[in-house]
Write a protein that holds these residues in place. Structure first.
Motif, PDB file in Angstrom:
ATOM      1  N   HIS A 104      35.621 -32.178  88.047  1.00 48.30           N
ATOM      2  CA  HIS A 104      34.362 -32.007  88.776  1.00 48.30           C
ATOM      3  C   HIS A 104      34.594 -32.091  90.285  1.00 48.30           C
ATOM      4  N   LEU A 105      35.371 -33.073  90.723  1.00 48.83           N
ATOM      5  CA  LEU A 105      35.660 -33.207  92.154  1.00 48.83           C
ATOM      6  C   LEU A 105      36.408 -31.995  92.690  1.00 48.83           C
ATOM      7  N   ALA A 106      37.339 -31.465  91.903  1.00 45.60           N
ATOM      8  CA  ALA A 106      38.101 -30.300  92.353  1.00 45.60           C
ATOM      9  C   ALA A 106      37.190 -29.086  92.536  1.00 45.60           C
ATOM     10  N   ARG A 107      36.241 -28.914  91.637  1.00 41.77           N
ATOM     11  CA  ARG A 107      35.280 -27.817  91.779  1.00 41.77           C
ATOM     12  C   ARG A 107      34.422 -28.020  93.027  1.00 41.77           C
ATOM     13  N   LEU A 108      33.955 -29.242  93.224  1.00 43.36           N
ATOM     14  CA  LEU A 108      33.172 -29.536  94.424  1.00 43.36           C
ATOM     15  C   LEU A 108      33.982 -29.311  95.692  1.00 43.36           C
ATOM     16  N   PHE A 109      35.257 -29.652  95.641  1.00 46.13           N
ATOM     17  CA  PHE A 109      36.116 -29.475  96.811  1.00 46.13           C
ATOM     18  C   PHE A 109      36.162 -28.007  97.225  1.00 46.13           C
ATOM     19  N   GLY A 110      36.438 -27.108  96.281  1.00 41.12           N
ATOM     20  CA  GLY A 110      36.497 -25.686  96.608  1.00 41.12           C
ATOM     21  C   GLY A 110      35.185 -25.168  97.163  1.00 41.12           C
ATOM     22  N   LEU A 111      34.079 -25.612  96.589  1.00 40.68           N
ATOM     23  CA  LEU A 111      32.759 -25.168  97.050  1.00 40.68           C
ATOM     24  C   LEU A 111      32.481 -25.641  98.465  1.00 40.68           C
ATOM     25  N   HIS A 112      32.806 -26.898  98.752  1.00 41.69           N
ATOM     26  CA  HIS A 112      32.536 -27.427 100.086  1.00 41.69           C
ATOM     27  C   HIS A 112      33.474 -26.837 101.144  1.00 41.69           C
ATOM     28  N   VAL A 113      34.716 -26.622 100.779  1.00 37.20           N
ATOM     29  CA  VAL A 113      35.629 -25.984 101.735  1.00 37.20           C
ATOM     30  C   VAL A 113      35.098 -24.606 102.124  1.00 37.20           C
ATOM     31  N   SER A 114      34.676 -23.820 101.142  1.00 38.18           N
ATOM     32  CA  SER A 114      34.155 -22.482 101.435  1.00 38.18           C
ATOM     33  C   SER A 114      32.938 -22.549 102.342  1.00 38.18           C
ATOM     34  N   ALA A 115      31.992 -23.419 102.003  1.00 40.89           N
ATOM     35  CA  ALA A 115      30.775 -23.527 102.807  1.00 40.89           C
ATOM     36  C   ALA A 115      31.085 -24.026 104.209  1.00 40.89           C
ATOM     37  N   GLU A 116      31.940 -25.025 104.319  1.00 36.22           N
ATOM     38  CA  GLU A 116      32.245 -25.596 105.630  1.00 36.22           C
ATOM     39  C   GLU A 116      33.021 -24.630 106.505  1.00 36.22           C
ATOM     40  N   MET A 117      33.878 -23.833 105.916  1.00 31.69           N
ATOM     41  CA  MET A 117      34.577 -22.803 106.693  1.00 31.69           C
ATOM     42  C   MET A 117      33.577 -21.802 107.270  1.00 31.69           C
ATOM     43  N   ALA A 118      32.581 -21.439 106.489  1.00 29.88           N
ATOM     44  CA  ALA A 118      31.565 -20.499 106.965  1.00 29.88           C
ATOM     45  C   ALA A 118      30.712 -21.111 108.068  1.00 29.88           C
ATOM     46  N   LEU A 119      30.575 -22.436 108.070  1.00 37.98           N
ATOM     47  CA  LEU A 119      29.758 -23.114 109.069  1.00 37.98           C
ATOM     48  C   LEU A 119      30.481 -23.332 110.394  1.00 37.98           C
ATOM     49  N   GLN A 120      31.808 -23.238 110.383  1.00 37.55           N
ATOM     50  CA  GLN A 120      32.592 -23.603 111.558  1.00 37.55           C
ATOM     51  C   GLN A 120      32.222 -22.824 112.815  1.00 37.55           C
ATOM     52  N   ALA A 121      31.834 -21.564 112.655  1.00 41.04           N
ATOM     53  CA  ALA A 121      31.574 -20.715 113.819  1.00 41.04           C
ATOM     54  C   ALA A 121      30.202 -20.944 114.437  1.00 41.04           C
ATOM     55  N   LEU A 122      29.379 -21.781 113.815  1.00 44.55           N
ATOM     56  CA  LEU A 122      27.994 -21.935 114.263  1.00 44.55           C
ATOM     57  C   LEU A 122      27.814 -23.199 115.095  1.00 44.55           C
ATOM     58  N   ASN A 123      27.056 -23.068 116.176  1.00 48.14           N
ATOM     59  CA  ASN A 123      26.760 -24.186 117.070  1.00 48.14           C
ATOM     60  C   ASN A 123      25.274 -24.526 116.951  1.00 48.14           C
ATOM     61  N   PHE A 124      24.983 -25.684 116.399  1.00 47.24           N
ATOM     62  CA  PHE A 124      23.597 -26.071 116.157  1.00 47.24           C
ATOM     63  C   PHE A 124      22.993 -26.895 117.290  1.00 47.24           C
ATOM     64  N   LYS A 125      23.766 -27.144 118.334  1.00 46.63           N
ATOM     65  CA  LYS A 125      23.290 -27.993 119.431  1.00 46.63           C
ATOM     66  C   LYS A 125      22.021 -27.471 120.096  1.00 46.63           C
ATOM     67  N   PRO A 126      21.820 -26.139 120.211  1.00 43.74           N
ATOM     68  CA  PRO A 126      20.555 -25.685 120.811  1.00 43.74           C
ATOM     69  C   PRO A 126      19.312 -26.176 120.077  1.00 43.74           C
ATOM     70  N   LEU A 127      19.467 -26.527 118.792  1.00 44.24           N
ATOM     71  CA  LEU A 127      18.344 -27.072 118.029  1.00 44.24           C
ATOM     72  C   LEU A 127      18.430 -28.598 117.902  1.00 44.24           C
ATOM     73  N   GLY A 128      19.315 -29.189 118.707  1.00 41.06           N
ATOM     74  CA  GLY A 128      19.414 -30.640 118.730  1.00 41.06           C
ATOM     75  C   GLY A 128      20.103 -31.250 117.528  1.00 41.06           C
ATOM     76  N   PHE A 129      20.991 -30.507 116.905  1.00 40.43           N
ATOM     77  CA  PHE A 129      21.640 -30.992 115.681  1.00 40.43           C
ATOM     78  C   PHE A 129      23.145 -30.816 115.799  1.00 40.43           C
ATOM     79  N   VAL A 130      23.883 -31.839 115.407  1.00 42.68           N
ATOM     80  CA  VAL A 130      25.345 -31.778 115.378  1.00 42.68           C
ATOM     81  C   VAL A 130      25.786 -32.079 113.949  1.00 42.68           C
ATOM     82  N   TYR A 131      26.509 -31.145 113.362  1.00 43.71           N
ATOM     83  CA  TYR A 131      26.958 -31.351 111.980  1.00 43.71           C
ATOM     84  C   TYR A 131      28.450 -31.655 111.976  1.00 43.71           C
ATOM     85  N   PRO A 132      28.860 -32.788 111.396  1.00 47.31           N
ATOM     86  CA  PRO A 132      30.270 -33.199 111.453  1.00 47.31           C
ATOM     87  C   PRO A 132      31.143 -32.521 110.408  1.00 47.31           C
TER      88      PRO A 132
END
Length: 199
Positions: free
Chosen positions: A42-70
């Protein structure tokens, strides 16, 4: 903050409720934490899903809306838990990654994070069950399910503040909703369909 037709959080919650309920029912978390082997899978499946989503998020800057995602903190927690359970980093690098959601805009990214952090809130409720079944806890083998600890709630509040700066029925609101739905579908494919030969 939009008030004429509610807010974007309300629209997201309504739009994703059916997929959320379907996924929660289909995952059958009690079966996935029954043994160490099923938990690792289960953890391995979650790992692949989160890596994919987080890679897609890397290019986005949310600071203009007052949000920082770690990002990528969720996949790092999963990697640490898997390492604690004896899965080496090189094995994680060989795992196939599912196609990521299409996150071409900041609202779309926020819609994706809405799903990731919503699941983080729910994961904290599962932690006692994992401890009872597998003798793992927030410091050893189940850090993913503890998330940012108390700060998980604070991050959720910051996310909702950013989302609610967007008009719920605008084009940007539509982008957030579609990304959230796409993220739920990705999780369903990765957690349910891929592990069910009849799915």
């Amino acid at each position: 903050m939009p008030t004429s037709e509610g807010n974007l959080h309300r629209r997201l919650r309504a739009a994703t409720r059916p997929l959320h309920a379907e996924l929660e029912l289909a995952v059958k978390i009690d079966q996935r934490i029954r043994t160490r082997a099923s938990y690792i899978d289960h953890l391995a499946r979650l790992f692949g899903l989160h890596v994919s989503a987080e890679m897609a998020l890397q290019a986005l800057n949310f600071k203009p809306l007052g949000f920082v995602y770690p990002s990528p903190y969720r996949s790092r927690l999963l990697a640490a838990d898997l390492a604690e359970l004896g899965v080496p980093p090189q094995a994680l690098r060989r795992l196939p990654l599912p196609p990521a959601p299409r996150l071409g805009t900041i609202p779309a990214g926020l819609g994706c994070i809405y799903v990731l952090e919503g699941s983080a809130k729910g994961a904290r409720a599962i932690l006692p069950e994992i401890t009872a079944a597998l003798s793992l806890d927030a410091k050893r083998g189940a850090t993913f399910f503890n998330g940012y600890g108390y700060e998980t709630k604070l991050m959720w509040q910051d996310l909702l503040s950013a989302l609610n700066r967007i008009e719920p029925f605008s084009e940007e609101g539509r982008q957030a909703v579609e990304a959230a739905l796409e993220t739920f579908r990705m999780f369903r494919r990765g957690l349910v369909v891929a592990s069910d030969p009849n799915g």
